[in-house]
Write a protein that holds these residues in place. Structure first.
Motif, PDB file in Angstrom:
ATOM      1  N   TRP A  11       9.890 -41.908 -22.261  1.00  0.00           N
ATOM      2  CA  TRP A  11      11.138 -41.547 -21.590  1.00  0.00           C
ATOM      3  C   TRP A  11      12.289 -41.324 -22.565  1.00  0.00           C
ATOM      4  CZ3 TRP A  11      10.172 -39.881 -17.030  1.00  0.00           C
ATOM      5  CH2 TRP A  11       9.214 -40.473 -16.222  1.00  0.00           C
ATOM      6  N   ASN A  12      12.289 -42.024 -23.687  1.00  0.00           N
ATOM      7  CA  ASN A  12      13.384 -41.911 -24.658  1.00  0.00           C
ATOM      8  C   ASN A  12      13.104 -40.909 -25.773  1.00  0.00           C
ATOM      9  OD1 ASN A  12      15.009 -43.939 -23.429  1.00  0.00           O
ATOM     10  ND2 ASN A  12      13.658 -45.488 -24.314  1.00  0.00           N
ATOM     11  N   ARG A  13      11.916 -40.329 -25.790  1.00  0.00           N
ATOM     12  CA  ARG A  13      11.497 -39.399 -26.841  1.00  0.00           C
ATOM     13  C   ARG A  13      11.630 -40.026 -28.229  1.00  0.00           C
ATOM     14  NH1 ARG A  13      10.077 -34.588 -26.093  1.00  0.00           N
ATOM     15  NH2 ARG A  13      10.821 -33.915 -28.098  1.00  0.00           N
ATOM     16  N   ASP A  14      11.215 -41.292 -28.315  1.00  0.00           N
ATOM     17  CA  ASP A  14      11.305 -42.000 -29.589  1.00  0.00           C
ATOM     18  C   ASP A  14       9.942 -42.496 -30.076  1.00  0.00           C
ATOM     19  OD1 ASP A  14      10.807 -44.006 -27.777  1.00  0.00           O
ATOM     20  OD2 ASP A  14      12.610 -45.170 -28.231  1.00  0.00           O
ATOM     21  N   GLY A  15       8.872 -42.056 -29.405  1.00  0.00           N
ATOM     22  CA  GLY A  15       7.525 -42.466 -29.794  1.00  0.00           C
ATOM     23  C   GLY A  15       7.051 -43.732 -29.101  1.00  0.00           C
ATOM     24  N   LYS A  69      16.973 -40.468 -17.951  1.00  0.00           N
ATOM     25  CA  LYS A  69      15.762 -40.221 -18.744  1.00  0.00           C
ATOM     26  C   LYS A  69      14.772 -39.312 -18.035  1.00  0.00           C
ATOM     27  CE  LYS A  69      16.236 -44.793 -20.730  1.00  0.00           C
ATOM     28  NZ  LYS A  69      15.639 -46.100 -20.926  1.00  0.00           N
ATOM     29  N   LEU A  70      15.004 -39.072 -16.738  1.00  0.00           N
ATOM     30  CA  LEU A  70      14.093 -38.255 -15.941  1.00  0.00           C
ATOM     31  C   LEU A  70      14.427 -36.787 -16.150  1.00  0.00           C
ATOM     32  CD1 LEU A  70      14.147 -40.471 -12.750  1.00  0.00           C
ATOM     33  CD2 LEU A  70      12.291 -40.276 -14.395  1.00  0.00           C
ATOM     34  N   ALA A  71      13.972 -36.248 -17.256  1.00  0.00           N
ATOM     35  CA  ALA A  71      14.305 -34.883 -17.646  1.00  0.00           C
ATOM     36  C   ALA A  71      13.067 -34.201 -18.214  1.00  0.00           C
ATOM     37  CB  ALA A  71      15.424 -34.903 -18.684  1.00  0.00           C
ATOM     38  N   PRO A  72      13.072 -32.876 -18.253  1.00  0.00           N
ATOM     39  CA  PRO A  72      11.935 -32.151 -18.833  1.00  0.00           C
ATOM     40  C   PRO A  72      11.734 -32.466 -20.315  1.00  0.00           C
ATOM     41  CG  PRO A  72      13.341 -30.677 -17.571  1.00  0.00           C
ATOM     42  CD  PRO A  72      14.066 -31.976 -17.679  1.00  0.00           C
ATOM     43  N   LEU A  73      10.558 -32.118 -20.790  1.00  0.00           N
ATOM     44  CA  LEU A  73      10.133 -32.240 -22.184  1.00  0.00           C
ATOM     45  C   LEU A  73       9.979 -33.680 -22.650  1.00  0.00           C
ATOM     46  CD1 LEU A  73      11.941 -29.259 -23.901  1.00  0.00           C
ATOM     47  CD2 LEU A  73       9.616 -29.387 -23.026  1.00  0.00           C
ATOM     48  N   ARG A  74       9.736 -34.592 -21.727  1.00  0.00           N
ATOM     49  CA  ARG A  74       9.374 -35.953 -22.101  1.00  0.00           C
ATOM     50  C   ARG A  74       7.865 -35.959 -22.320  1.00  0.00           C
ATOM     51  NH1 ARG A  74      14.403 -36.441 -22.967  1.00  0.00           N
ATOM     52  NH2 ARG A  74      15.669 -37.627 -21.537  1.00  0.00           N
ATOM     53  N   PRO A  75       7.394 -36.487 -23.442  1.00  0.00           N
ATOM     54  CA  PRO A  75       5.952 -36.539 -23.695  1.00  0.00           C
ATOM     55  C   PRO A  75       5.238 -37.447 -22.687  1.00  0.00           C
ATOM     56  CG  PRO A  75       7.171 -36.826 -25.720  1.00  0.00           C
ATOM     57  CD  PRO A  75       8.165 -36.925 -24.600  1.00  0.00           C
ATOM     58  N   PRO A 150       9.278 -33.434 -31.710  1.00  0.00           N
ATOM     59  CA  PRO A 150       8.790 -34.432 -32.651  1.00  0.00           C
ATOM     60  C   PRO A 150       7.977 -35.570 -32.052  1.00  0.00           C
ATOM     61  CG  PRO A 150      11.154 -34.604 -32.380  1.00  0.00           C
ATOM     62  CD  PRO A 150      10.719 -33.366 -31.657  1.00  0.00           C
ATOM     63  N   ALA A 151       8.158 -35.900 -30.781  1.00  0.00           N
ATOM     64  CA  ALA A 151       7.475 -37.066 -30.229  1.00  0.00           C
ATOM     65  C   ALA A 151       5.968 -36.899 -30.139  1.00  0.00           C
ATOM     66  CB  ALA A 151       8.029 -37.382 -28.843  1.00  0.00           C
TER      67      ALA A 151
END
Length: 154
Positions: A11-15, A69-75, A150-151
């Motif tokens: 959700w945070n795109r931080d891995g 955090k509910l947005a597109p492009l979340r891995p 990057p995630a």
């Protein structure tokens, strides 16, 4: 030992992936070829239905734990662990989150996700005309120009 399945979203795109498996009510994915003898693969996609009784997966819910955090492009990924091997069965990026409007019935949210093809299709290349090159060399040159979020690029 039985196989343990997990559905996880970064959700945070931080891995750091968060497991949403306990909310999953339905899960379908395709990796490309859906029919035998097809000439080209289709886009890899995932359709996920989640229990949204607490409105956790509703983007407009400002009191929800995932607000903002509910947005597109979340891995997102689907994995399994049979006790000896952990396998990744599907990985990609969320395209849309659609909470179902159902005031008196079961509250659900649908997540639609696709694989890397969305980035490959959107890329314009500036490499010069490739003559007397093998296909793998041309494909490698094209892939070098694609920028992946990057995630998932680990």
């Amino acid at each position: 030992m039985s196989t343990k399945w997990k559905v996880e979203v970064d959700w945070n795109r931080d891995g750091a992936y968060s497991e949403v498996t306990d909310y999953v009510t339905e899960l379908q994915w395709f990796l490309g070829f859906r029919e035998p003898y097809k000439g080209t693969a289709s886009e890899a996609y995932l359709h996920l239905t989640l229990n949204n009784a607490d409105k956790r997966f509703s983007p407009e819910n400002i009191n929800g734990p995932l607000f903002g955090k509910l947005a597109p492009l979340r891995p997102i990924r689907v994995t399994s662990d049979d006790g000896s091997t952990v396998r990744t069965h599907w990985s990609g990026w969320i395209n849309m989150i659609e909470p179902a409007a159902n005031k008196f019935g079961e509250r659900q949210a649908n997540i639609l996700a696709t694989g890397a093809m969305q980035f490959l299709k959107a890329t314009e290349t500036k490499i010069e005309l490739q003559e007397n090159q093998r296909s793998d060399q041309i494909i490698d040159a094209l892939i070098q120009e694609v920028i992946f979020p990057p995630a998932l690029a680990s």
